[in-house]
Structures are given as structure tokens and as C-alpha cells.
Design a protein around this motif. Structure first.
Motif, PDB file in Angstrom:
ATOM      1  N   CYS A  20       0.800  -1.384   0.132  1.00  0.00           N
ATOM      2  CA  CYS A  20       0.068  -0.460   0.207  1.00  0.00           C
ATOM      3  C   CYS A  20       1.302   0.998  -0.197  1.00  0.00           C
ATOM      4  O   CYS A  20       1.811   1.408   0.683  1.00  0.00           O
ATOM      5  N   THR A  38      -7.314   0.610   1.868  1.00  0.00           N
ATOM      6  CA  THR A  38      -7.403   2.110   0.097  1.00  0.00           C
ATOM      7  C   THR A  38      -7.323   0.598  -0.665  1.00  0.00           C
ATOM      8  O   THR A  38      -6.974  -0.106  -0.592  1.00  0.00           O
ATOM      9  N   CYS A  98      -5.349  -2.829  -0.052  1.00  0.00           N
ATOM     10  CA  CYS A  98      -4.465  -2.864   1.828  1.00  0.00           C
ATOM     11  C   CYS A  98      -5.037  -3.347   2.865  1.00  0.00           C
ATOM     12  O   CYS A  98      -6.576  -3.564   2.898  1.00  0.00           O
ATOM     13  N   VAL A 147      -0.061   4.438   0.484  1.00  0.00           N
ATOM     14  CA  VAL A 147      -0.624   5.900   1.774  1.00  0.00           C
ATOM     15  C   VAL A 147       0.250   4.584   3.628  1.00  0.00           C
ATOM     16  O   VAL A 147       0.608   5.665   3.706  1.00  0.00           O
ATOM     17  N   CYS A 148       0.316   3.633   4.215  1.00  0.00           N
ATOM     18  CA  CYS A 148       0.753   2.698   4.802  1.00  0.00           C
ATOM     19  C   CYS A 148       1.488   1.751   4.607  1.00  0.00           C
ATOM     20  O   CYS A 148       1.748   1.523   6.276  1.00  0.00           O
ATOM     21  N   CYS A 191      -6.465   0.936   7.086  1.00  0.00           N
ATOM     22  CA  CYS A 191      -6.510   1.754   6.091  1.00  0.00           C
ATOM     23  C   CYS A 191      -7.002   0.955   5.210  1.00  0.00           C
ATOM     24  O   CYS A 191      -8.354   2.309   4.372  1.00  0.00           O
TER      25      CYS A 191
HETATM   26 ZN   LIG Z   1      -2.778   0.864   3.622  1.00  0.00          ZN
END
Ligand SMILES: [Zn+2]
Length: 302
Positions: A137, A162, A155, A139-140, A160
């Protein structure tokens, strides 16, 4: 202007996007005797035949392959999947693939393949490449799992969760002309010997296609252009571009290079290009490229 699709467009499938969410249907399709598989290995396509007339191999019995299937669509009624076998050392020796073909770079064999087969390989290559490079991911940083038959990665951290979708990066490619019988061709140092092409560059965030054309021309050759007109587009999955072809008319004529990646650029006459015999000193881009089509159609229009 002809309406024919550019090479690598025209995938001969019903993408059947609504099936991607139907787990039960996908499982049945994967195990169906009608299913056919396009294996991809380290971005190479599975083909047979001589290099100058390669044919795609559609492998039966996909369920025999230990791989995450990517559903590409329906060919007539047959479900077509791609699988990425890149983690294997020599996938040609798998019982399911043995003696059926070999892995080749589509950039070498694609231009001389039947166009619908080259398009299939391009689609499979693009999907395999995107999945392989989005395992985590953005994002995280947690692992991202394949979902919807390879068309989404989600994800795995529930906090999260996402959803990540396949990317296509827009790039503009433009033929700059003077409104008469001259056009601009340039050379990048990474080009093969003698090759001259039209200008190109990636679209940036917050920019329209027309603005990208105007900016790239100014950056690469110092010219001002107007009359930006769309011509056609071409999927270019090497690795993940969509080429958007334009013509643009120059309103200034003094070329300046050296600011960016171009090593040279000049104005060329239509008559000279029409009579051109390709050589090691001067030739146009390969025939499968939208650059070639832009130039060929401009020459023909005069
Ligand atoms: Zn994530």
C-alpha cells in the motif's frame, strides 16, 4: 486521417468488467476447460514461431498453474486470464507450458505480430506489471492484496483498506509544423542510431493535454505553438503509458535545444521526408509507433 487503431490498441476481448467482482463466476471460469491463459514472465510475453512472425500462445488448463489469475475478458465465450510467473526461474519447463512457446520482449516481437495478438500481449503485460509493482500500500506500507481478478489491490490493514487501481500514465506526443511544408524532428541520445522523432513528454498534475503539449514543446525546442489538435492515441505499456497524439502549429521558428533530453532538433521539409530512404544516418520511428503515424499522415496531407 484513417480510423484504424494504433498498434497495441484493439484488444479483441469483451473486458466483461462486471464479472470482476463475481468471485463464484471467476472461480468457475478459471477452472473451465474453455479458459485460456496468457503467461507473462518478467514482463515478457509467451509466443511461438519465428521472431519476425511471432504468434501469441493461449495456454489451456490455467488451473494447473500456481499463480494469481488476472481476468482479462472474454474471447468469444472463452474466459482469458493473464498470470505473472516472474518468481519462477524457468517457467518454460512447467508441464503446462512445456514445448508450447518461449518468453520474448513484446517490444521486439510486437510490431510484426498480428495486431490483435500484439494488443492482447500488451494488455496482459500492462496488468502484470502494475500488479507486480503495487504489492504494498502506498498509503501505509502494509501488503496490498489482489482483488477483483487483479484489477484492484486492497490494503490488508483494516484501518487503512485503501483501494489501489491500475494506472495508465498519459504522455503527449506532438508533431510541430509551421502551417506549411516544414515540421520538427529531434533526436534523444538514447535513440537508436539515425532515428529522428517528433517531441513527447509526460502530462503533469494540474495540466490539460493542450497545456502539456505547449509546455513540452517550449521546454524541448524553445518554440511557441498554437492550434493544438488531437489525432489519435496508443496504449504503450512499456511500462504503463497512454500516448496521446497531437499536431501543433508553431508561431516562432528558432529552435533551441540543450535545455532538456534532446541532443538535436531541426525543421524538415515535407518533400525530403516523403522521398526519404531510411539509413543509419536518418530514419523515422518504428512503424508500430504513433510517432510514425503522425509523421506519415502529415506527409500524406500535403
Ligand atoms: Zn494501507
Amino acid at each position: 486521417m484513417s480510423d484504424r487503431p494504433n498498434v497495441y490498441a484493439g484488444v479483441p476481448l469483451d473486458r466483461a468488467a462486471l464479472r470482476r467482482k463475481n468471485e463464484a463466476w471467476l472461480t468457475e471460469a478459471w477452472h473451465s476447460p474453455d479458459a485460456r491463459i496468457l503467461p507473462v514472465w518478467q514482463s515478457r510475453s509467451f509466443v511461438t514461431g519465428p521472431a519476425d512472425a511471432a504468434r501469441v500462445v493461449l495456454v489451456p488448463a490455467g488451473a494447473a498453474l500456481e499463480a494469481v489469475p488476472i481476468f482479462l475478458g472474454l474471447l468469444d465465450e472463452a474466459p482469458i486470464f493473464a498470470v505473472d510467473l516472474s518468481i519462477l526461474e524457468s517457467p518454460e519447463t512447467l508441464p503446462a507450458l512445456q514445448d508450447l512457446g518461449r518468453f520474448e520482449d513484446l517490444r521486439s516481437v510486437g510490431p510484426l505480430m498480428p495486431e490483435d495478438e500484439a494488443a492482447l500481449c500488451a494488455y496482459a503485460r500492462g496488468m502484470a506489471w502494475w500488479n507486480a509493482r503495487h504489492r504494498f500500500c502506498g498509503v501505509c506500507g502494509a501488503p496490498a492484496a489482489s482483488a477483483e481478478a487483479g484489477h484492484v489491490r486492497i490494503c490488508t490493514d483494516p484501518a487503512c483498506a485503501t483501494h489501489h487501481f491500475p494506472r495508465t500514465d498519459p504522455a503527449v506526443i506532438m508533431l510541430v509544423h509551421d502551417g506549411g511544408d516544414r515540421m520538427v524532428l529531434g533526436r534523444q541520445s538514447r535513440f537508436p542510431p539515425g532515428m529522428h522523432s517528433v517531441l513527447a513528454g509526460f502530462v503533469e498534475p494540474g495540466e490539460s493535454l493542450e497545456e502539456a503539449v505547449i509546455r513540452e514543446v517550449r521546454e524541448e525546442v524553445g518554440l511557441t505553438v498554437t492550434d493544438v489538435r488531437y489525432q489519435s492515441s496508443q496504449p504503450w505499456p512499456f511500462p504503463s503509458s497512454l500516448m496521446l497524439g497531437f499536431t501543433a502549429r508553431a508561431t516562432s521558428f528558432d529552435i533551441e535545444t540543450g535545455q532538456d533530453e534532446l541532443e538535436s532538433a531541426h525543421w524538415y521539409d515535407r518533400a525530403m521526408l516523403r522521398d526519404l530512404v531510411p539509413s543509419e544516418e536518418f530514419r523515422l520511428p518504428r512503424r508500430d509507433s504513433i510517432a510514425h503515424r503522425l509523421v506519415a499522415e502529415w506527409i500524406a496531407a500535403g
